[in-house]
Design an enzyme around this catalytic site. Structure first.
Site, PDB file in Angstrom:
ATOM      1  N   SER A 180      -7.443 -44.640 -35.527  1.00  0.00           N
ATOM      2  CA  SER A 180      -8.797 -44.253 -35.941  1.00  0.00           C
ATOM      3  C   SER A 180      -9.118 -44.605 -37.389  1.00  0.00           C
ATOM      4  CB  SER A 180      -8.985 -42.750 -35.754  1.00  0.00           C
ATOM      5  OG  SER A 180      -8.010 -42.027 -36.486  1.00  0.00           O
ATOM      6  N   TYR A 181      -8.124 -45.001 -38.197  1.00  0.00           N
ATOM      7  CA  TYR A 181      -8.389 -45.334 -39.598  1.00  0.00           C
ATOM      8  C   TYR A 181      -9.099 -46.668 -39.688  1.00  0.00           C
ATOM      9  CZ  TYR A 181      -4.661 -41.879 -40.660  1.00  0.00           C
ATOM     10  OH  TYR A 181      -3.870 -40.756 -40.742  1.00  0.00           O
TER      11      TYR A 181
END
Length: 314
Positions: free
Chosen positions: A53-54
């Protein structure tokens, strides 16, 4: 000789500081990220932490930016076998949750972005209590059996769910968590200490704490009246408003002076000395920020200094 610590019951051996990849593709562009990664590994570091998700929270990003940058760096440097790559599943906008199908699809997407055919350590990023642990562990076990994942771990999970997961793995002879990634630092101790840490200790799990420097507060750069240009400044400065935060800073300053060390190094050294902790996670936007983090490998605090910091953070 570079320091390496065994990660729980796994066969992974890691540097005592994990490099956080949350800044890659966020506050550090590709060139700067490459420079940080180069400096970290040149100093003996081998443990890189990221997540699928980064950094999806940034406007214009869709998630996976950090993995993509790390993947490009691995390809250019040709050093995949020299580093331990940890990533996570459950929070990517296109791959939310921990259903069996999503875990497998998200893992394949991470592998593609990282440009590798295996992930060393694969975390469930945030537990999803609505999904049975049997489904989660079953899917993770399939990834291990397929050779796509070497070891599995959990982050942001309750003691109850962690117990159920470990029990199921043991009972069925499936892949078992080897590590836990809790929110844990000198100004946030109750997020790990107690039932969860006791369980990790009994079960032989290695702790790899995130927010190890409390969004930068424990670097010592946030002081009354000081202005810091950082996207994390609001989260860090709130600790100045608490008695605990001020007491911790005073104790860190005292111990840092005694060792002629950076405040951040001392904060990480306290964390590294706690039961179960193998490698705190800290990130750097520039290579210049790394020396204070890497120095944790060589700093040993006395029992009195550890007690002083523990008392200040109570």
């Amino acid at each position: 000789m570079t320091v390496r610590h065994k990660l729980g019951l796994s066969d992974l051996e890691v540097f005592p500081l994990a490099l956080g990849g949350n800044v890659f593709g966020w506050t550090a562009d590709q060139d700067r990220s490459f420079a940080v990664l180069d400096a970290y590994t040149a100093a003996g570091g081998n443990f890189i932490d990221t997540a699928d998700s980064y950094s999806a929270w940034i406007e214009g990003n869709k998630g996976g930016e950090s993995e993509t940058i790390i993947g490009r760096w691995l390809k250019e440097r040709g050093n995949r076998s020299d580093v331990v790559i940890a990533t996570k599943v459950s929070q990517h906008p296109e791959y939310p949750g921990l259903s069996a199908a999503n875990i497998k699809a998200a893992a394949d997407a991470s592998l593609k972005r990282l440009g590798t055919d295996y992930i060393d350590l694969y975390y469930t990023h945030f537990d999803k209590p609505e999904v049975p642990v049997e489904e989660i562990i079953g899917a993770l076990d399939e990834l291990v059996k397929a050779g796509k994942v070497r070891h599995i771990a959990a982050s942001n999970i309750s003691a109850e769910r962690l117990t159920a997961s470990l029990d199921f793995s043991e009972r069925e002879g499936l892949a078992r968590y080897v590590a836990i990634q809790p929110h844990y630092n000198l100004v946030s101790r109750d997020t790990y200490e107690g039932e969860l840490r006791d369980l990790a200790e009994r079960s032989g799990l290695a702790a790899v704490p995130y927010y190890a420097l409390a969004s930068g507060f424990l670097t010592g750069k946030y002081r009354p009246g000081a202005s810091v240009d950082s996207p994390r400044a609001a989260g860090a400065t709130k600790h100045l408003e608490t008695e605990r935060g001020r007491n911790v800073l005073a104790a860190l300053d005292e111990v840092a002076r005694a060792h002629d060390a950076e405040v951040a190094t001392v904060a990480l050294a306290w964390l590294a000395a706690q039961p179960t902790v193998v490698a705190p996670i800290a990130s750097a936007r520039t290579p210049e920020q790394l020396p204070a983090l890497l120095a944790v490998a060589d700093l040993r605090l006395t029992d009195d200094e550890l007690a002083r910091l523990t008392e200040a953070s109570a």
